[in-house]
Design an enzyme around this catalytic site. Sequence first.
Site, PDB file in Angstrom:
ATOM      1  N   GLU A   1      54.406  80.814  43.545  1.00  0.00           N
ATOM      2  CA  GLU A   1      54.594  80.294  44.904  1.00  0.00           C
ATOM      3  C   GLU A   1      53.513  79.315  45.342  1.00  0.00           C
ATOM      4  O   GLU A   1      53.492  78.870  46.475  1.00  0.00           O
ATOM      5  CB  GLU A   1      54.648  81.466  45.902  1.00  0.00           C
ATOM      6  CG  GLU A   1      55.923  82.270  45.818  1.00  0.00           C
ATOM      7  CD  GLU A   1      57.156  81.419  46.090  1.00  0.00           C
ATOM      8  OE1 GLU A   1      57.181  80.707  47.108  1.00  0.00           O
ATOM      9  OE2 GLU A   1      58.100  81.465  45.282  1.00  0.00           O
TER      10      GLU A   1
ATOM     11  N   PRO B   1      53.429  69.311  45.796  1.00  0.00           N
ATOM     12  CA  PRO B   1      54.336  68.498  46.621  1.00  0.00           C
ATOM     13  C   PRO B   1      53.681  67.914  47.861  1.00  0.00           C
ATOM     14  O   PRO B   1      54.227  66.993  48.476  1.00  0.00           O
ATOM     15  CB  PRO B   1      55.462  69.476  46.994  1.00  0.00           C
ATOM     16  CG  PRO B   1      54.886  70.837  46.781  1.00  0.00           C
ATOM     17  CD  PRO B   1      53.914  70.694  45.654  1.00  0.00           C
TER      18      PRO B   1
ATOM     19  N   ARG C   1      50.645  54.426  29.026  1.00  0.00           N
ATOM     20  CA  ARG C   1      51.191  53.101  28.724  1.00  0.00           C
ATOM     21  C   ARG C   1      50.280  51.982  29.207  1.00  0.00           C
ATOM     22  O   ARG C   1      50.380  50.845  28.744  1.00  0.00           O
ATOM     23  CB  ARG C   1      52.570  52.938  29.359  1.00  0.00           C
ATOM     24  CG  ARG C   1      53.619  53.878  28.821  1.00  0.00           C
ATOM     25  CD  ARG C   1      54.925  53.740  29.605  1.00  0.00           C
ATOM     26  NE  ARG C   1      55.487  52.412  29.483  1.00  0.00           N
ATOM     27  CZ  ARG C   1      56.251  51.998  28.470  1.00  0.00           C
ATOM     28  NH1 ARG C   1      56.546  52.845  27.487  1.00  0.00           N
ATOM     29  NH2 ARG C   1      56.722  50.767  28.431  1.00  0.00           N
TER      30      ARG C   1
ATOM     31  N   ASP D   1      57.421  46.006  32.228  1.00  0.00           N
ATOM     32  CA  ASP D   1      58.103  47.213  32.673  1.00  0.00           C
ATOM     33  C   ASP D   1      58.498  47.106  34.137  1.00  0.00           C
ATOM     34  O   ASP D   1      57.844  46.423  34.925  1.00  0.00           O
ATOM     35  CB  ASP D   1      57.191  48.443  32.518  1.00  0.00           C
ATOM     36  CG  ASP D   1      57.050  48.869  31.073  1.00  0.00           C
ATOM     37  OD1 ASP D   1      57.861  48.434  30.244  1.00  0.00           O
ATOM     38  OD2 ASP D   1      56.119  49.642  30.786  1.00  0.00           O
TER      39      ASP D   1
END
Length: 248
Positions: A119, A92, A156, A171
Site C-alpha cells: 500500500e 504516483p 538511450r 526519437d
Amino acid sequence: MRIDYVTLFPEMFSGPFGASITKRAVDKGILELHYTNFREFSFDKHKHVDDSPFGGGAGMVLKPEPMYRAVRAVLAQTAMYADNRRILIMDPSGQTFTQEKAKELASYEQLVFLCGHYEGFDARIYDLADEAISIGDYVLTGGELPAMVITDAVSRMIPGVLGDEESAPTDSFYEGLLGFPQYTRPRDFEGKQVPDILLSGDHAKIRMWRRQQAILMTQRCRPDLLDKASLTEKEQAFLRIAGNPLQK
C-alpha cells in the site's frame, strides 16, 4: 553510469534487461546494474518489511528501517558517486516522467531507484530520495516496472548505448515533437507509395520534409506538445498553412 535498484523483487529485472539494447550496454561496460533486496536488511528473523498502518486501514505499509538500512548500504558502497548521483522514489505523487527528464537523468553517474510495493511507503522513507517520479496516472503493483521504463529511456541518452548515434535525436519527444513517418522497401506496397522526396537524394530537403511531418504529426496526435516545442517562424507559418492532414 551505475544504476542501483532497491527492491523486494530483483528477479523481475532479469527479463527486460537480459536482452536488446540494455544487455548490450551492460556487456560493453557502459551500464552497471546492481540490485539490493531490502528484505535482507530487515531486523526480525522472519524478514518482515511491512506492517499495518497506524490509524487503521486496508493493506500493509513498507517499514522505514529496512529501506533506510539498504539505501545507506548502497550509498556507502558507492561513495565515489556522491557528488553526481540521484536517488529516485517511484511514486504516483511524483513528477510525471518525460523525455526532458530522461535527458536530465542521463547526466548523472549514478541513479538509485527505490521501488515500493503493497500500500505504499512509510512517509519517512521519502526523505531518502532526491525526488519522486511517476510514469503516469494509473496504479501498478510496485515500483519495479516504472524503474525499468525510466532506465530504458535514460540509457538511450548515454553515448555508446545506441548503435547509431543519430538514433536518439530522431526519437519521438526528443525535441518535444512526435517522430516523422518512416519508410523502407518495397517502394510500392499494395499501391501505397513511398514519398518521392525520400528517394530524391537531396538530404537538406529530406531533413526539412521530416521536420515538417513531425510537426504535423504532433499537431494531429498530440497538439498539447506544440505549446512547448521550439518552432521557427517559418515552421509556425508552415503549420498555419498546412493544417491538420499529413502531407503525402
